[in-house]
Design a protein around this motif. Structure first.
Motif, PDB file in Angstrom:
ATOM      1  N   LEU A   1       0.855  -1.183   0.000  1.00 39.78           N
ATOM      2  CA  LEU A   1       0.000   0.000   0.000  1.00 39.78           C
ATOM      3  C   LEU A   1       0.889   1.230   0.000  1.00 39.78           C
ATOM      4  O   LEU A   1       1.648   1.455   0.928  1.00 39.78           O
ATOM      5  CB  LEU A   1      -0.903   0.002   1.232  1.00 39.78           C
TER       6      LEU A   1
ATOM      7  N   THR B   1      -7.546   1.997   0.722  1.00 42.89           N
ATOM      8  CA  THR B   1      -6.760   1.219   1.682  1.00 42.89           C
ATOM      9  C   THR B   1      -7.653   0.280   2.481  1.00 42.89           C
ATOM     10  O   THR B   1      -7.306  -0.889   2.680  1.00 42.89           O
ATOM     11  CB  THR B   1      -5.991   2.158   2.626  1.00 42.89           C
ATOM     12  N   ALA B   2      -8.807   0.760   2.917  1.00 41.02           N
ATOM     13  CA  ALA B   2      -9.737  -0.078   3.675  1.00 41.02           C
ATOM     14  C   ALA B   2     -10.261  -1.227   2.813  1.00 41.02           C
ATOM     15  O   ALA B   2     -10.373  -2.369   3.281  1.00 41.02           O
ATOM     16  CB  ALA B   2     -10.887   0.768   4.206  1.00 41.02           C
TER      17      ALA B   2
ATOM     18  N   CYS C   1      -8.727  -2.560   0.226  1.00 38.97           N
ATOM     19  CA  CYS C   1      -7.613  -3.484  -0.001  1.00 38.97           C
ATOM     20  C   CYS C   1      -7.368  -4.366   1.222  1.00 38.97           C
ATOM     21  O   CYS C   1      -7.105  -5.559   1.094  1.00 38.97           O
ATOM     22  CB  CYS C   1      -6.343  -2.711  -0.344  1.00 38.97           C
ATOM     23  N   LYS C   2      -7.447  -3.782   2.416  1.00 39.10           N
ATOM     24  CA  LYS C   2      -7.271  -4.576   3.634  1.00 39.10           C
ATOM     25  C   LYS C   2      -8.356  -5.630   3.764  1.00 39.10           C
ATOM     26  O   LYS C   2      -8.091  -6.769   4.151  1.00 39.10           O
ATOM     27  CB  LYS C   2      -7.253  -3.662   4.858  1.00 39.10           C
TER      28      LYS C   2
ATOM     29  N   CYS D   1      -7.598  -8.401   1.310  1.00 39.98           N
ATOM     30  CA  CYS D   1      -6.458  -9.216   1.750  1.00 39.98           C
ATOM     31  C   CYS D   1      -6.849 -10.171   2.872  1.00 39.98           C
ATOM     32  O   CYS D   1      -6.356 -11.297   2.932  1.00 39.98           O
ATOM     33  CB  CYS D   1      -5.309  -8.319   2.193  1.00 39.98           C
ATOM     34  N   HIS D   2      -7.711  -9.735   3.758  1.00 40.66           N
ATOM     35  CA  HIS D   2      -8.160 -10.614   4.848  1.00 40.66           C
ATOM     36  C   HIS D   2      -9.074 -11.714   4.320  1.00 40.66           C
ATOM     37  O   HIS D   2      -9.141 -12.795   4.913  1.00 40.66           O
ATOM     38  CB  HIS D   2      -8.864  -9.814   5.938  1.00 40.66           C
TER      39      HIS D   2
ATOM     40  N   HIS E   1      -0.819 -11.051   1.994  1.00 43.13           N
ATOM     41  CA  HIS E   1      -0.410 -10.228   3.128  1.00 43.13           C
ATOM     42  C   HIS E   1      -0.295  -8.781   2.675  1.00 43.13           C
ATOM     43  O   HIS E   1       0.143  -8.500   1.567  1.00 43.13           O
ATOM     44  CB  HIS E   1       0.923 -10.719   3.691  1.00 43.13           C
ATOM     45  N   ILE E   2      -0.648  -7.886   3.551  1.00 44.01           N
ATOM     46  CA  ILE E   2      -0.624  -6.469   3.233  1.00 44.01           C
ATOM     47  C   ILE E   2       0.485  -5.801   4.031  1.00 44.01           C
ATOM     48  O   ILE E   2       0.726  -6.156   5.188  1.00 44.01           O
ATOM     49  CB  ILE E   2      -2.004  -5.848   3.513  1.00 44.01           C
ATOM     50  N   CYS E   3       1.206  -4.893   3.403  1.00 44.80           N
ATOM     51  CA  CYS E   3       2.281  -4.191   4.093  1.00 44.80           C
ATOM     52  C   CYS E   3       2.540  -2.858   3.394  1.00 44.80           C
ATOM     53  O   CYS E   3       2.083  -2.625   2.281  1.00 44.80           O
ATOM     54  CB  CYS E   3       3.551  -5.031   4.132  1.00 44.80           C
TER      55      CYS E   3
END
Length: 116
Positions: free
Chosen positions: A79, A87-88, A90-91, A94-95, A101-103
């Motif tokens: 990100l 961003t929300a 994408c998170k 990813c979950h 994994h997000i970083c």
């Protein structure tokens, strides 16, 4: 007649015993030759559009699944420069996916950067 059947049984037993030994040796050599600790990851920097970013994450996860667990360790989503809504989303994506994994870019550099 009984000697013939006994000989056939011994030959069958010997065949399957040798087959089991050969398969065991093959699996042992396959495990030794294939590196287990070194894994590759797909890096993804999604676009700034919310819908495009989420679809890119799902596409990368599908690519990782097609590559297989031995070849690809997963997807790292970086990100960088996104708004809060993207961003929300994408998170959340990813979950929902496995092995994704997000970083941030800084976390990626700290984790995979050269030792100092």
């Amino acid at each position: 007649m009984q000697m013939v059947w006994e000989l056939v049984c011994w030959i069958i037993l010997l065949f399957f015993t040798l087959l089991g030994i050969a398969v065991s040796i093959y699996l042992l050599l396959f495990r030794v030759i294939t590196p287990a600790g070194k894994r590759e990851y797909l890096l993804l920097m999604p676009s700034a559009c919310p819908g495009d970013a989420v679809s890119e994450i799902y596409a990368a996860q599908l690519r990782a699944e097609l590559l297989g667990h031995k070849q690809c360790g997963g997807v790292l989503v970086i990100l960088n420069g996104m708004d809060d809504e993207t961003t929300a989303q994408c998170k959340a994506a990813c979950h929902a996916c496995s092995r994704v994994h997000i970083c941030t870019l800084e976390e990626l550099q700290q984790h995979f950067g050269p030792p100092q």
